[in-house]
Write an enzyme that holds these catalytic residues in place. Structure first.
Site, PDB file in Angstrom:
ATOM      1  N   PRO A  16      -4.352  23.337 -28.125  1.00 35.55           N
ATOM      2  CG  PRO A  16      -5.864  24.865 -29.237  1.00 35.55           C
ATOM      3  CD  PRO A  16      -5.204  23.911 -28.969  1.00 35.55           C
ATOM      4  CB  CYS A 100     -10.523  31.197 -25.461  1.00 36.98           C
ATOM      5  SG  CYS A 100     -10.418  31.429 -24.210  1.00 36.98           S
ATOM      6  CE  LYS A 141      -9.549  22.969 -29.644  1.00 40.12           C
ATOM      7  NZ  LYS A 141     -10.701  23.071 -28.181  1.00 40.12           N
ATOM      8  N   GLY A 203     -12.229  17.110 -26.542  1.00 45.48           N
ATOM      9  CA  GLY A 203     -12.840  16.646 -24.871  1.00 45.48           C
ATOM     10  C   GLY A 203     -12.538  15.668 -24.326  1.00 45.48           C
ATOM     11  CG  ASP A 204     -14.173  14.812 -20.837  1.00 47.36           C
ATOM     12  OD1 ASP A 204     -13.468  15.584 -20.550  1.00 47.36           O
ATOM     13  OD2 ASP A 204     -15.044  14.367 -20.635  1.00 47.36           O
ATOM     14  N   GLY A 226      -5.668  17.828 -24.933  1.00 49.49           N
ATOM     15  CA  GLY A 226      -5.452  18.512 -24.336  1.00 49.49           C
ATOM     16  C   GLY A 226      -4.711  18.327 -22.526  1.00 49.49           C
ATOM     17  NE  ARG A 227      -9.382  20.338 -19.304  1.00 50.40           N
ATOM     18  CZ  ARG A 227     -10.443  19.719 -18.512  1.00 50.40           C
ATOM     19  NH1 ARG A 227     -10.592  19.935 -16.775  1.00 50.40           N
ATOM     20  NH2 ARG A 227     -11.446  18.710 -19.003  1.00 50.40           N
TER      21      ARG A 227
END
Length: 326
Positions: A16, A100, A141, A203-204, A226-227
């Protein structure tokens, strides 16, 4: 991965991301093989105040399933009410955001600030669990901890399980670290060893090899991207292929990348209208352009794109500029 009655392929999920992982982006990622997607962060308080914007973020299309809606808030009663209100969209999963790091979220006692108040976090999970049918899994999360002096992800995960969470997702950074430096995958492994419910690692994960390595190092039941998927939705297909037979799918050629970008933009325009979609798409255009010749110039130009026709002209200019590049 089993999540309640859901069966989710053990490839990769889309994380998300507020203001990024909207319906259009989720649909593009699903087309490339995302096994599971989570909607944008939604304020429970906004829901209970009958905010049209909050309600819009909870909408689900059939092609996105399995999909979770994600709620945040610091009050058990408000979170329970919002969870009950979200049922009209028939979510597959309700995810509670307790990770968050944004100040505007933590200042309200929500997001990762809850990692400093386990009793209240527990009451929130129990309240949401009690407000929705047992067939709908409730997940949580969270992060490694608030800061380096309060790394409590293992304790937090155990609390979440005891409070009724069907699975947990852990981002391997503290709130203090935000999104740098490198994520700590060891904490994901420790959480996995500490609970009996499924654990999703985040993460990563920015390559097929990284996805495989996270599975190997942590024992996670699912990895979350994610990114790493920004401007690269085909990463999900690359991960699936690598995990299936060890082969590496190359990135699409530039013409195809631009075609995906334009499909993404047109889909967003269908859902939100051209005016809103094109302004929100500017950041996506910049991500799709990463690594191309003249990227800086084209990223600057993307900041003024306001119509589909202007986006098409930019895509054609990118292709022309890079026509003779290897």
């Amino acid at each position: 991965m089993k999540l309640g009655q859901l069966e989710i392929k053990k490839t990769a999920a889309l994380a998300p991301m507020a203001g990024v992982a909207d319906t259009a982006f989720r649909l593009i990622c699903k087309e490339y093989g995302a096994a599971y997607v989570v909607g944008e962060l939604v304020s429970a308080k906004g829901m209970t105040y009958h905010s049209k914007n909050s309600a819009k973020l909870l909408e689900i299309t059939g092609l996105e399933r399995p999909m979770a809606v994600q709620l945040f808030g610091g009050e058990p009663e408000t979170m329970a009410e919002a969870a009950e209100m979200s049922l009209k969209n028939d979510p597959d999963v309700i995810d509670i955001n307790m990770g968050c790091p944004a100040p505007k979220v933590t200042a309200t006692g929500a997001g990762s600030s809850l990692m400093r108040d386990l009793p209240r976090a527990s009451r929130i999970i129990e309240a949401v669990r009690g407000a929705v049918p047992s067939r709908i899994p409730v997940t949580v999360k969270f992060r490694k901890g608030w800061d380096s002096n309060s790394v409590n992800a293992v304790e937090f995960a155990r609390m979440a399980e005891q409070s009724g969470a069907a699975a947990v997702t852990i981002h391997g950074r503290t709130r203090e670290q935000m999104y740098a430096p490198s994520a700590d995958w060891e904490i994901i492994r420790k959480v996995k060893e500490a609970v009996s419910i499924p654990v999703i690692g985040n993460g990563d994960v920015d390559s097929p090899q990284a996805a495989a390595e996270m599975y190997r190092q942590t024992g996670a039941d699912l990895v979350m991207v994610g990114r790493g998927a920004l401007g690269r939705p085909w990463l999900f297909a690359q991960i699936w292929t690598y995990l299936t037979d060890g082969s590496i799918l190359p990135d699409p050629p530039l013409e195809e990348r631009m075609a995906v970008m334009m499909r993404h933009i047109r889909l967003a325009a269908e859902l939100k209208g051209e005016y809103t979609a094109l302004r929100e798409s500017r950041k996506h255009i910049a991500w799709y352009l990463k690594g191309v010749k003249g990227a800086a110039k084209f990223r600057n130009a993307s900041g003024g794109v306001s119509t589909i026709a202007e986006a098409e002209a930019l895509a054609l200019a990118v292709i022309e500029e890079n026509r003779f590049e290897p």
